[in-house]
Design a protein around this motif. Structure first.
Motif, mmCIF file in Angstrom:
data_model
loop_
_atom_site.group_PDB
_atom_site.id
_atom_site.type_symbol
_atom_site.label_atom_id
_atom_site.label_comp_id
_atom_site.label_asym_id
_atom_site.label_seq_id
_atom_site.Cartn_x
_atom_site.Cartn_y
_atom_site.Cartn_z
ATOM 1 N N VAL A 164 -16.456 -45.023 30.445
ATOM 2 C CA VAL A 164 -17.064 -46.297 30.842
ATOM 3 C C VAL A 164 -17.873 -46.838 29.667
ATOM 4 C CG1 VAL A 164 -19.137 -45.207 31.846
ATOM 5 C CG2 VAL A 164 -18.454 -47.507 32.564
ATOM 6 N N ILE A 165 -17.720 -48.128 29.409
ATOM 7 C CA ILE A 165 -18.522 -48.845 28.416
ATOM 8 C C ILE A 165 -19.187 -50.003 29.147
ATOM 9 C CG2 ILE A 165 -18.511 -50.127 26.244
ATOM 10 C CD1 ILE A 165 -15.892 -48.667 25.540
ATOM 11 N N PHE A 166 -20.503 -50.085 29.065
ATOM 12 C CA PHE A 166 -21.236 -51.135 29.763
ATOM 13 C C PHE A 166 -21.250 -52.402 28.921
ATOM 14 C CE2 PHE A 166 -22.351 -47.740 32.471
ATOM 15 C CZ PHE A 166 -22.824 -48.299 33.658
ATOM 16 N N GLU A 167 -20.435 -53.370 29.333
ATOM 17 C CA GLU A 167 -20.350 -54.670 28.680
ATOM 18 C C GLU A 167 -19.945 -55.705 29.718
ATOM 19 O OE1 GLU A 167 -18.545 -53.525 24.296
ATOM 20 O OE2 GLU A 167 -17.189 -53.534 26.030
ATOM 21 N N ASN A 168 -20.562 -56.879 29.671
ATOM 22 C CA ASN A 168 -20.122 -57.921 30.590
ATOM 23 C C ASN A 168 -18.841 -58.570 30.067
ATOM 24 O OD1 ASN A 168 -20.747 -60.132 28.798
ATOM 25 N ND2 ASN A 168 -22.902 -59.986 29.424
ATOM 26 N N ILE A 169 -18.313 -59.532 30.805
ATOM 27 C CA ILE A 169 -17.027 -60.108 30.473
ATOM 28 C C ILE A 169 -17.040 -60.794 29.098
ATOM 29 C CG2 ILE A 169 -17.565 -62.265 31.693
ATOM 30 C CD1 ILE A 169 -14.099 -60.556 31.421
ATOM 31 N N LEU A 170 -18.175 -61.340 28.700
ATOM 32 C CA LEU A 170 -18.247 -61.997 27.398
ATOM 33 C C LEU A 170 -18.397 -61.004 26.257
ATOM 34 C CD1 LEU A 170 -20.551 -65.056 28.265
ATOM 35 C CD2 LEU A 170 -18.050 -64.882 28.336
ATOM 36 N N GLU A 171 -19.018 -59.881 26.533
ATOM 37 C CA GLU A 171 -19.220 -58.867 25.497
ATOM 38 C C GLU A 171 -18.011 -57.958 25.315
ATOM 39 O OE1 GLU A 171 -24.023 -58.256 26.334
ATOM 40 O OE2 GLU A 171 -22.520 -57.074 27.413
ATOM 41 N N CYS A 172 -17.235 -57.776 26.375
ATOM 42 C CA CYS A 172 -16.141 -56.806 26.358
ATOM 43 C C CYS A 172 -14.992 -57.315 25.493
ATOM 44 C CB CYS A 172 -15.651 -56.550 27.778
ATOM 45 S SG CYS A 172 -14.345 -55.307 27.900
ATOM 46 N N SER A 173 -14.641 -56.534 24.486
ATOM 47 C CA SER A 173 -13.511 -56.900 23.628
ATOM 48 C C SER A 173 -12.201 -56.547 24.323
ATOM 49 C CB SER A 173 -13.595 -56.157 22.294
ATOM 50 O OG SER A 173 -13.412 -54.766 22.498
ATOM 51 N N LEU A 174 -11.122 -57.163 23.863
ATOM 52 C CA LEU A 174 -9.806 -56.823 24.409
ATOM 53 C C LEU A 174 -9.474 -55.365 24.131
ATOM 54 C CD1 LEU A 174 -7.252 -57.715 25.837
ATOM 55 C CD2 LEU A 174 -6.366 -58.541 23.639
ATOM 56 N N ASP A 175 -9.884 -54.867 22.973
ATOM 57 C CA ASP A 175 -9.638 -53.448 22.662
ATOM 58 C C ASP A 175 -10.342 -52.536 23.658
ATOM 59 O OD1 ASP A 175 -7.978 -53.968 20.537
ATOM 60 O OD2 ASP A 175 -9.525 -53.708 18.999
ATOM 61 N N HIS A 176 -11.583 -52.855 24.008
ATOM 62 C CA HIS A 176 -12.315 -52.028 24.972
ATOM 63 C C HIS A 176 -11.697 -52.138 26.361
ATOM 64 C CE1 HIS A 176 -16.371 -51.391 22.679
ATOM 65 N NE2 HIS A 176 -15.355 -50.753 22.155
ATOM 66 N N PHE A 177 -11.253 -53.344 26.730
ATOM 67 C CA PHE A 177 -10.584 -53.504 28.017
ATOM 68 C C PHE A 177 -9.320 -52.647 28.063
ATOM 69 C CE2 PHE A 177 -7.826 -55.502 31.132
ATOM 70 C CZ PHE A 177 -8.700 -55.765 32.186
ATOM 71 N N ARG A 178 -8.545 -52.720 27.002
ATOM 72 C CA ARG A 178 -7.301 -51.942 26.947
ATOM 73 C C ARG A 178 -7.592 -50.443 26.933
ATOM 74 N NH1 ARG A 178 -4.250 -55.881 22.549
ATOM 75 N NH2 ARG A 178 -3.223 -57.232 24.092
ATOM 76 N N LEU A 179 -8.697 -50.030 26.321
ATOM 77 C CA LEU A 179 -9.055 -48.616 26.301
ATOM 78 C C LEU A 179 -9.293 -48.109 27.718
ATOM 79 C CD1 LEU A 179 -9.811 -46.029 24.713
ATOM 80 C CD2 LEU A 179 -12.159 -46.920 24.622
ATOM 81 N N HIS A 180 -10.031 -48.877 28.521
ATOM 82 C CA HIS A 180 -10.244 -48.483 29.917
ATOM 83 C C HIS A 180 -8.920 -48.374 30.665
ATOM 84 C CE1 HIS A 180 -14.441 -49.636 29.102
ATOM 85 N NE2 HIS A 180 -14.770 -48.973 30.199
ATOM 86 N N MET A 181 -8.059 -49.344 30.456
ATOM 87 C CA MET A 181 -6.771 -49.322 31.135
ATOM 88 C C MET A 181 -5.925 -48.127 30.691
ATOM 89 S SD MET A 181 -6.611 -51.698 33.311
ATOM 90 C CE MET A 181 -7.843 -52.934 33.730
ATOM 91 N N ALA A 182 -5.977 -47.831 29.406
ATOM 92 C CA ALA A 182 -5.177 -46.719 28.892
ATOM 93 C C ALA A 182 -5.636 -45.386 29.473
ATOM 94 C CB ALA A 182 -5.241 -46.688 27.366
ATOM 95 N N ILE A 183 -6.940 -45.148 29.458
ATOM 96 C CA ILE A 183 -7.450 -43.850 29.920
ATOM 97 C C ILE A 183 -7.309 -43.712 31.432
ATOM 98 C CG2 ILE A 183 -9.519 -42.428 30.152
ATOM 99 C CD1 ILE A 183 -10.418 -43.544 27.420
ATOM 100 N N HIS A 184 -7.779 -44.703 32.164
ATOM 101 C CA HIS A 184 -7.798 -44.591 33.626
ATOM 102 C C HIS A 184 -6.426 -44.847 34.239
ATOM 103 C CE1 HIS A 184 -12.198 -44.319 34.012
ATOM 104 N NE2 HIS A 184 -12.234 -45.148 32.989
ATOM 105 N N VAL A 185 -5.865 -46.012 33.958
ATOM 106 C CA VAL A 185 -4.653 -46.434 34.663
ATOM 107 C C VAL A 185 -3.411 -45.760 34.082
ATOM 108 C CG1 VAL A 185 -3.298 -48.379 35.484
ATOM 109 C CG2 VAL A 185 -5.772 -48.636 35.152
ATOM 110 N N GLU A 186 -3.212 -45.890 32.776
ATOM 111 C CA GLU A 186 -2.036 -45.265 32.172
ATOM 112 C C GLU A 186 -2.120 -43.752 32.266
ATOM 113 O OE1 GLU A 186 -1.253 -46.765 28.247
ATOM 114 O OE2 GLU A 186 -1.538 -48.841 28.875
#
Length: 253
Positions: free
Chosen positions: A90-112
């Motif tokens: 988990v990385i604490f960032e709001n929608i404006l702070e969250c980079s696409l790389d960080h979003f994809r990282l969450h998806m990769a670890i959790h979902v993929e």
């Protein structure tokens, strides 16, 4: 007296610390042979040594590593009965702070990671006569938290995917159940660190019923994992269970 998962083979991702470590310890105590997987392979070996299990390096985002680990489990044990898809971040960032790389990282670890675990474990579990898959989501996937949009999105995807996998397995008649747990706040190294207590000793969570807004202990989640892993929960598949001391049920949050 036989344990509740006596003779079963269990694989836990992210098993080197926190919730995963507690899962490994309890499953082993109740008779399972536990395969501890983690990117932190030295810590995974420490846990495996303590529970008399096996340890493998596993980055859950890497398909080839999943294939290698499942093949090793089949070669060594000939079966797999329990899969706990626990690894997360988990990385604490709001929608404006969250980079696409960080979003994809969450998806990769959790979902993929959860997708790959189920995809490659199901054939071996089916050959073993069935089993139980326990995926780890979060009560955060049910609620609005402005500082973790990537995390909540990923955990919500796990909830939905679990139901699809459960129905697939039931339609196939392969004897595999698939359920999802949704912990609330649990006192783990990750929760300690993100709450500004990095380096401090983990809090001791007392026994007995806890007051509202209390953090839970890793054993509270491990007890639910154990129940879903054992045959006593045979009539549960496709369900989502909050482990949150009533957090989601409370109208004022």
């Amino acid at each position: 007296m036989a344990g509740r998962v006596e003779g079963k083979v269990a694989l836990v991702t992210g098993g080197a610390m926190g919730l995963g470590k507690a899962d490994c310890e309890l499953l082993a105590r109740e008779g399972a042979h536990v395969i501890v997987t983690d990117r932190e392979v030295e810590l995974a070996h420490e846990v495996a040594h303590a529970v008399h299990g096996d340890a493998y390096a596993l980055d859950v985002t890497q398909e080839d590593q999943w294939q290698d680990v499942i093949a090793a489990v089949e070669q060594r044990h000939g079966r797999l009965d329990i899969l706990v898809n626990n690894a997360g971040n988990v990385i604490f960032e709001n929608i404006l702070e969250c980079s696409l790389d960080h979003f994809r990282l969450h998806m990769a670890i959790h979902v993929e990671g959860t997708f790959l675990g189920c995809k490659y474990a199901i054939p071996l579990m089916a050959k073993s006569g069935g089993g139980s898959i326990i995926n780890m989501a979060s009560t955060a996937s049910l609620m609005g938290y402005g500082t973790i949009p990537a995390y909540t999105a990923a955990k919500g995807a796990i909830r939905s995917m679990t139901k699809s996998i459960a129905m697939f397995c039931q339609d196939e008649g392969n004897g595999i159940r698939c359920n999802v747990l949704m912990p609330g706040g649990i006192e783990t190294p990750m929760v300690r660190d993100i709450s500004g207590r990095a380096g401090e000793a983990l809090m001791e969570i007392p026994d007995g019923v806890l007051p509202k807004e209390s953090l839970g202990a890793p054993r509270d989640v491990a007890n639910a994992v154990l129940f879903l892993a054992e045959d006593a929960s045979r009539f549960l598949t496709g369900v989502e269970i909050p482990i949150d001391n009533g957090l989601f049920a409370r109208p004022e949050r």
